[in-house]
Design a protein around this motif. Structure first.
Motif, short mmCIF file in Angstrom:
data_model
loop_
_atom_site.label_atom_id
_atom_site.label_comp_id
_atom_site.label_asym_id
_atom_site.label_seq_id
_atom_site.Cartn_x
_atom_site.Cartn_y
_atom_site.Cartn_z
N GLY A 199 9.76 3.12 -8.34
CA GLY A 199 8.55 3.12 -9.16
C GLY A 199 7.42 2.40 -8.44
N ILE A 200 6.23 2.55 -8.98
CA ILE A 200 5.06 1.89 -8.39
C ILE A 200 5.02 0.45 -8.87
CG2 ILE A 200 2.53 1.86 -8.38
CD1 ILE A 200 2.61 4.91 -8.42
N PRO A 201 4.93 -0.51 -7.94
CA PRO A 201 4.94 -1.93 -8.34
C PRO A 201 3.70 -2.29 -9.17
CG PRO A 201 4.48 -1.71 -5.99
CD PRO A 201 4.79 -0.34 -6.50
N ASP A 202 3.90 -3.17 -10.15
CA ASP A 202 2.81 -3.62 -11.02
C ASP A 202 1.82 -4.52 -10.31
OD1 ASP A 202 3.96 -2.27 -13.17
OD2 ASP A 202 5.14 -4.02 -13.76
N SER A 203 2.29 -5.19 -9.27
CA SER A 203 1.43 -6.13 -8.56
C SER A 203 1.98 -6.34 -7.15
CB SER A 203 1.41 -7.49 -9.29
OG SER A 203 2.69 -8.09 -9.21
N ILE A 204 1.18 -6.97 -6.33
CA ILE A 204 1.64 -7.29 -4.97
C ILE A 204 2.79 -8.30 -5.03
CG2 ILE A 204 0.00 -9.15 -4.47
CD1 ILE A 204 -0.21 -7.75 -1.61
N GLU A 215 0.83 -1.21 0.00
CA GLU A 215 0.00 0.00 0.00
C GLU A 215 0.87 1.26 0.00
OE1 GLU A 215 -2.92 -0.14 3.15
OE2 GLU A 215 -3.57 -2.15 2.53
N LEU A 216 1.94 1.27 0.79
CA LEU A 216 2.86 2.41 0.83
C LEU A 216 3.47 2.66 -0.55
CD1 LEU A 216 4.49 4.52 2.54
CD2 LEU A 216 6.20 2.70 2.83
N ASN A 217 3.90 1.58 -1.20
CA ASN A 217 4.56 1.70 -2.50
C ASN A 217 3.62 2.12 -3.63
OD1 ASN A 217 7.07 1.05 -1.49
ND2 ASN A 217 6.83 -1.13 -1.89
N LEU A 218 2.31 2.03 -3.41
CA LEU A 218 1.33 2.42 -4.42
C LEU A 218 0.97 3.91 -4.37
CD1 LEU A 218 -1.18 -0.57 -4.26
CD2 LEU A 218 0.57 -0.13 -6.01
N ILE A 219 1.39 4.61 -3.34
CA ILE A 219 1.00 6.01 -3.16
C ILE A 219 1.84 6.90 -4.09
CG2 ILE A 219 0.85 7.92 -1.51
CD1 ILE A 219 0.60 5.76 0.71
N PRO A 220 1.18 7.63 -5.00
CA PRO A 220 1.92 8.47 -5.96
C PRO A 220 2.86 9.49 -5.31
CG PRO A 220 -0.37 8.28 -6.62
CD PRO A 220 -0.26 7.65 -5.26
N GLU A 221 2.45 10.10 -4.19
CA GLU A 221 3.32 11.08 -3.52
C GLU A 221 4.59 10.43 -2.99
OE1 GLU A 221 -0.97 12.47 -2.80
OE2 GLU A 221 0.11 10.57 -2.77
N PRO A 254 16.86 8.51 -11.58
CA PRO A 254 15.85 8.30 -12.63
C PRO A 254 14.44 8.27 -12.03
CG PRO A 254 16.87 6.21 -12.05
CD PRO A 254 17.54 7.27 -11.22
N LEU A 255 13.84 9.45 -11.93
CA LEU A 255 12.50 9.56 -11.37
C LEU A 255 11.46 9.52 -12.48
CD1 LEU A 255 13.14 12.40 -8.76
CD2 LEU A 255 13.28 9.92 -8.42
N LYS A 256 10.22 9.33 -12.10
CA LYS A 256 9.14 9.30 -13.08
C LYS A 256 9.09 10.60 -13.89
CE LYS A 256 5.31 7.48 -11.78
NZ LYS A 256 4.07 7.24 -11.08
N SER A 257 9.45 11.71 -13.25
CA SER A 257 9.42 13.02 -13.90
C SER A 257 10.63 13.28 -14.80
CB SER A 257 9.33 14.12 -12.83
OG SER A 257 10.45 14.04 -11.97
N GLY A 258 11.60 12.38 -14.77
CA GLY A 258 12.84 12.54 -15.55
C GLY A 258 14.04 12.48 -14.64
#
Length: 172
Positions: free
Chosen positions: A30-35, A16-22, A152-156
């Motif tokens: 990065g946000i994991p694709d699955s549990i 749940e922590l890893n899914l939070i965009p902030e 290497p962040l999602k924003s660049g």
């Protein structure tokens, strides 16, 4: 707060922590694709704790009163002869700006300098991550440099502050 090495029972809260965009904003994972992705990462961290020569410790952090999971933090030990380590942290945003990160980094520094007898501790954060920068400076870290386009962040690609604190600079 309580600190305990990550365990298999932390899986759902960690995911749940890893899914939070902030939380992902300044994180290179990065946000994991699955549990299952989170479970695989957790399994690696648990195995690291079981090695004879432990080089990485990852803690779950919970509120003492309620036992609520608020984040994770860790110590990455360098080669023994250098007597140094790197600290990192990741918290649920609903617990930001309440002193928990400062308390956690202070506790990890105490462990590094008192229990592990280290000479130097390092940390880093994206230059846009003003909250983490503030926490590290509050805990006594000094900016020693900036690595250009290192994260290497999602924003660049982001520049990264490099922080350090020596044993003699740490306020016990």
């Amino acid at each position: 707060m309580t600190y305990q090495l990550l365990e298999a029972s932390d899986l759902n809260e960690l995911h749940e922590l890893n899914l939070i965009p902030e939380v992902d904003q300044f994180n290179t994972m990065g946000i994991p694709d699955s549990i299952q992705v989170t479970k695989d990462l957790l399994d690696v961290k648990i195995k690291e704790h079981q090695k004879e020569d432990i080089s990485k410790l990852t803690y779950s952090i919970r509120l003492t009163t309620s036992g609520e999971f608020i984040g994770i933090a860790g110590i990455l030990f360098g080669q023994l002869k250098y007597k140094k380590a790197e600290l990192w942290m990741k918290f649920n945003p609903k617990f930001w700006n309440q002193g928990y990160a400062t308390e956690t980094i202070t506790r990890l520094l105490k462990s590094c300098f008192e229990e592990h007898q280290l000479h130097r501790v390092e940390a880093g954060c994206a230059v846009e991550n003003h909250a983490s920068k503030k926490v590290l400076e509050k805990c006594g870290f000094i900016i020693e440099g900036i690595q250009r386009k290192n994260l290497p962040l999602k924003s660049g690609w982001s520049d990264n502050y490099e922080f350090g604190i020596l044993e003699e600079e740490w306020n016990k």
